[in-house]
Write a protein that holds these residues in place. Structure first.
Motif, mmCIF file in Angstrom:
data_model
loop_
_atom_site.group_PDB
_atom_site.id
_atom_site.type_symbol
_atom_site.label_atom_id
_atom_site.label_comp_id
_atom_site.label_asym_id
_atom_site.label_seq_id
_atom_site.Cartn_x
_atom_site.Cartn_y
_atom_site.Cartn_z
ATOM 1 N N SER A 63 19.762 13.835 23.620
ATOM 2 C CA SER A 63 18.663 14.222 25.029
ATOM 3 C C SER A 63 18.228 12.634 25.229
ATOM 4 O O SER A 63 17.203 12.208 25.861
ATOM 5 N N ALA A 64 18.617 11.540 23.728
ATOM 6 C CA ALA A 64 18.409 10.611 24.629
ATOM 7 C C ALA A 64 19.124 9.648 25.348
ATOM 8 O O ALA A 64 18.809 8.491 26.181
ATOM 9 N N PHE A 65 20.268 9.876 25.809
ATOM 10 C CA PHE A 65 20.938 9.111 26.729
ATOM 11 C C PHE A 65 20.962 10.283 27.888
ATOM 12 O O PHE A 65 21.010 11.197 28.066
ATOM 13 N N PRO A 66 21.153 9.477 29.482
ATOM 14 C CA PRO A 66 21.274 10.432 30.102
ATOM 15 C C PRO A 66 22.749 11.207 30.428
ATOM 16 O O PRO A 66 23.944 10.539 29.764
ATOM 17 N N ASP A 67 23.392 12.316 31.376
ATOM 18 C CA ASP A 67 24.577 12.443 31.019
ATOM 19 C C ASP A 67 25.222 11.620 31.769
ATOM 20 O O ASP A 67 25.069 10.411 32.468
ATOM 21 N N SER A 68 27.019 11.389 31.140
ATOM 22 C CA SER A 68 27.020 10.342 31.951
ATOM 23 C C SER A 68 27.660 10.606 32.905
ATOM 24 O O SER A 68 28.050 9.240 33.779
ATOM 25 N N ASN A 69 27.539 11.870 33.695
ATOM 26 C CA ASN A 69 27.591 11.620 35.252
ATOM 27 C C ASN A 69 26.342 11.457 36.366
ATOM 28 O O ASN A 69 26.855 10.914 37.118
ATOM 29 N N SER A 70 25.539 10.626 35.345
ATOM 30 C CA SER A 70 24.338 10.202 36.474
ATOM 31 C C SER A 70 24.548 9.455 36.487
ATOM 32 O O SER A 70 23.692 8.702 37.507
ATOM 33 N N GLY A 71 25.023 8.213 36.363
ATOM 34 C CA GLY A 71 25.604 6.390 36.662
ATOM 35 C C GLY A 71 24.045 6.501 36.028
ATOM 36 O O GLY A 71 23.743 5.078 37.190
ATOM 37 N N CYS A 72 23.340 6.107 35.417
ATOM 38 C CA CYS A 72 21.646 5.526 35.512
ATOM 39 C C CYS A 72 22.365 3.511 34.319
ATOM 40 O O CYS A 72 23.164 3.845 33.696
ATOM 41 N N MET A 73 22.796 3.238 35.823
ATOM 42 C CA MET A 73 22.695 1.589 35.200
ATOM 43 C C MET A 73 21.456 1.027 35.151
ATOM 44 O O MET A 73 20.504 1.069 35.636
ATOM 45 N N GLY A 74 21.411 0.128 34.092
ATOM 46 C CA GLY A 74 19.910 -0.785 33.669
ATOM 47 C C GLY A 74 19.247 0.273 32.516
ATOM 48 O O GLY A 74 19.503 0.830 31.968
ATOM 49 N N ASP A 75 17.820 0.223 33.463
ATOM 50 C CA ASP A 75 17.384 0.618 32.625
ATOM 51 C C ASP A 75 16.260 1.858 32.732
ATOM 52 O O ASP A 75 16.130 1.996 33.703
ATOM 53 N N THR A 76 16.627 2.950 32.398
ATOM 54 C CA THR A 76 16.481 4.372 32.750
ATOM 55 C C THR A 76 14.583 5.099 31.680
ATOM 56 O O THR A 76 14.898 4.331 30.590
ATOM 57 N N LYS A 77 14.134 5.718 32.195
ATOM 58 C CA LYS A 77 12.455 5.914 31.251
ATOM 59 C C LYS A 77 12.707 7.746 31.629
ATOM 60 O O LYS A 77 12.409 7.976 33.053
ATOM 61 N N ILE A 112 8.131 18.527 19.272
ATOM 62 C CA ILE A 112 7.637 16.869 18.802
ATOM 63 C C ILE A 112 8.586 16.075 20.281
ATOM 64 O O ILE A 112 9.243 17.006 21.175
ATOM 65 N N TRP A 113 7.186 14.899 20.816
ATOM 66 C CA TRP A 113 7.888 14.717 22.260
ATOM 67 C C TRP A 113 8.609 13.299 21.622
ATOM 68 O O TRP A 113 8.517 13.054 20.894
ATOM 69 N N GLY A 114 9.640 13.236 22.780
ATOM 70 C CA GLY A 114 10.258 12.014 22.492
ATOM 71 C C GLY A 114 9.702 11.079 24.044
ATOM 72 O O GLY A 114 9.651 11.578 25.129
ATOM 73 N N TYR A 115 9.829 10.012 23.989
ATOM 74 C CA TYR A 115 9.359 9.099 24.851
ATOM 75 C C TYR A 115 10.823 8.021 25.550
ATOM 76 O O TYR A 115 10.255 7.290 24.216
ATOM 77 N N VAL A 116 11.528 8.446 26.302
ATOM 78 C CA VAL A 116 12.756 7.521 25.977
ATOM 79 C C VAL A 116 12.927 6.439 26.945
ATOM 80 O O VAL A 116 12.642 6.124 28.446
ATOM 81 N N TYR A 117 13.386 5.406 26.539
ATOM 82 C CA TYR A 117 13.215 3.957 27.303
ATOM 83 C C TYR A 117 15.230 3.620 26.842
ATOM 84 O O TYR A 117 15.337 3.048 25.695
ATOM 85 N N PHE A 118 15.777 4.232 27.981
ATOM 86 C CA PHE A 118 17.213 3.645 27.960
ATOM 87 C C PHE A 118 18.055 2.458 28.448
ATOM 88 O O PHE A 118 17.277 2.354 29.674
ATOM 89 N N ARG A 119 18.975 2.015 28.195
ATOM 90 C CA ARG A 119 19.269 0.624 28.621
ATOM 91 C C ARG A 119 20.609 0.833 28.850
ATOM 92 O O ARG A 119 21.531 1.009 27.532
ATOM 93 N N GLN A 120 21.426 0.453 29.828
ATOM 94 C CA GLN A 120 23.002 0.741 30.333
ATOM 95 C C GLN A 120 23.510 -1.135 30.751
ATOM 96 O O GLN A 120 22.801 -0.799 31.898
#
Length: 561
Positions: A63-77, A112-120
């Motif tokens: 759950s900590a990564f966006p799906d690969s199809n999302s194409g989320c480059m940079g930082d995603t919260k 339990i809650w998770g607050y995610v900061y993803f960097r690609q």
């Protein structure tokens, strides 16, 4: 047991004790990375002594990564909410917190809650050519705004400075004051202080006595999120308050998680009691459970009350039979308007933004609030002011809907004259929907909504609400409060009873029974029955009034003096 085992147990105890301040706020901090052989994997966690089950680790990682199809480059919260089966005893600070906070902010030990900061980012020095990593703050506290801002501040520091930064972060957090509702809190971390204030439950035992807006720790810009669907806001309110199952589809976890959280807050201060998952993936441990409700031919059962946020196109087919779907067009302009469309098997294939449902609202729209907000758009009224207007309207709508129910349930209390120290504790009268409906003629919701007269089939909406999980949870909570109030009133009656005269010429068996009742009441007053210290003292005095009439040998048997 060996000395080594003793040393290990002692170390664990000391470690857990030292980190008690940290656990008041966070469960742990996880770093999830992409492993070429394993895929998404847990790289490290702090504090080290915190134990996570294999299933929890799997859910966190996927759950900590966006799906690969999302194409989320940079930082995603974004925000995640995961089920947990780990048995956990809440500490005294969390028990105190739950007693004082509004329902929507209560700790639910099942999640339990998770607050995610993803960097690609592109990195030609890495095997896959990309740096992919997430920092996840895990907490039982639903402080979506506060923890997202903190994560936004500390994650870049971690990416720049590594694990030593995590140690410093944890050492800062474990010195924070407890999360106490109603007082201003300063939370220092990495040289910055986050000032926050957790709201207090507006009225003890009754959330509908006054309006309070949740601020700071859990604040959503409702206007920005609902702007494309403003003309359908009352439809969405009905779907949420009656616990209807909803799927939110978007191309990014940021957008779907924000919308899911906003939907659950539409009915505030009433708590949404269905499951809600701001970001839900096919790897989630409960995916199979939800998938079984999607085929009408094989599984005709209706989906459970849940709001799921998804991004994987696979859900377009898998959840095509869910009755209500919101498709967010992330690329649409801010002025785009979503339409309500009839659901069809092709609805996901066309993938056009909108609300797909066959639901027919019981209530008419409040055109005044919609007109007011649209006027604000044309006059460039700040989003903060627009959001405040929308939030106030929704609070008043929920208050108007719940007020007759609050008034009716209060009438289920027995009369004061029926409460006697020498009789059993009376119980509240049962809830009777038909009796409730007779009260609407003189005090229905359309008469209580501030400056608004929303017309429609209120009775029909109440009937549907009575079949929902939101009603069941609210009713059981209120019924417990009534029963607890009756226990308190009965205890007060017992503490004021003239037992010195009552005990005269009473059979010994009745006196012993009274002693046991008093002894039981005194014990219950410590944790279960809310009475004053004066009442507790008077109960002990009544105990002595009765005990003095007993022979010494019976006192010894009853273990009283």
């Amino acid at each position: 047991m060996t000395d080594g085992q003793n040393d290990s147990n002692n170390t664990d105890f000391v470690s857990a004790n030292v980190w008690e301040g940290f656990s008041n706020w966070l469960h742990c901090i996880c770093v999830v990375t992409f492993d070429l052989e394993l895929g998404q994997a847990l790289e490290t966690q702090y504090p080290k002594h915190v134990q996570l089950t294999e299933q929890e680790i799997s859910n966190i990682c996927y759950s900590a990564f966006p799906d690969s199809n999302s194409g989320c480059m940079g930082d995603t919260k974004f925000v995640i909410r995961l089920p947990t089966k780990s048995k956990r005893d809440f500490n005294s600070e969390h028990v105190n917190y739950n007693m004082k906070c509004p329902p929507a902010l209560k700790i639910d030990e099942g999640y339990i809650w998770g607050y995610v900061y993803f960097r690609q980012v592109r990195d030609i020095n890495l095997p896959r050519g990309y740096f992919q990593k997430s920092l996840v703050l895990l907490s039982y506290l639903p402080f979506n705004n506060l923890f997202t801002e903190i994560c936004d501040y500390i994650a870049p520091e971690y990416f720049d400075h590594g694990e030593k930064c995590l140690e410093a972060i944890c050492n800062n957090i474990k010195r924070w004051p407890p999360p106490t509702p109603g007082i201003s809190l300063g939370l220092p971390i990495l040289g910055q202080v986050f000032q926050t204030c957790i709201p207090v439950s507006s009225v003890r035992g009754n959330e509908f006595g006054e309006f309070k807006v949740l601020t700071q720790v859990e604040e959503l810009n409702l206007f920005e999120l609902f702007k494309p669907v403003l003309s359908h806001i009352h439809l969405l309110w009905e779907l949420v308050i009656t616990s209807e199952p909803i799927v939110v589809m978007a191309s990014s976890p940021t957008n779907c998680s924000s919308m899911v959280l906003a939907l659950t807050r539409l009915i505030s201060p009433l708590q949404f009691c269905g499951d809600y998952r701001p970001y839900f993936t096919i790897h989630d441990s409960e995916f199979k459970q939800y998938k079984q409700y999607t085929c009408k031919e094989r599984f005709p059962r209706f989906p459970p009350p849940a709001i799921l946020g998804v991004t994987n196109p696979f859900f377009a087919k898998t959840f095509q039979h869910w009755p209500h779907t919101i498709i967010l067009n992330d690329g649409a302009g801010q002025n785009s308007k979503y339409k309500v469309k009839k659901p069809a098997l092709s609805k996901m294939i066309e993938n056009s933004s909108g609300i797909y449902t066959s639901y027919k609202p019981f209530l008419q729209k409040d055109k005044n609030i919609i007109k007011n907000l649209m006027t604000g758009v044309s006059s460039n009224r700040p989003d903060e002011a627009q959001s405040a207007l929308l939030r106030k309207h929704l609070l008043e709508l929920t208050h108007s809907f719940m007020y007759p129910l609050e008034r009716y349930i209060a009438s289920l209390m027995p009369l004061q004259k029926d409460i006697s120290a020498f009789k059993a504790v009376p119980i509240p009268s049962p809830f009777n929907p038909e009796n409730f409906f007779t009260t609407l003629d003189t005090g229905g919701p359309q008469l209580t909504l501030n400056k608004t007269n929303i017309k429609g089939d209120w009775t029909g909406l109440y009937r549907k609400f009575f079949r929902s999980r939101n009603f069941n949870s609210w009713y059981h909570s209120r019924y417990r409060e009534l029963a607890q109030k009756l226990q308190a009133l009965h205890t007060e009656a017992l503490s004021n009873a003239d037992l010195k005269n009552w005990v005269q010429d009473r059979p010994e068996v009745e006196v012993v029974d009274m002693v046991l009742r008093l002894k039981n009441k005194i014990g219950e007053c410590e944790n279960e029955i809310p009475v004053s210290e004066t009442v507790k003292q008077q109960l002990n005095e009544r105990m002595q009034d009765v005990v003095t009439s007993l022979p010494d040998d019976l006192k010894n048997i009853l273990k009283i003096s």
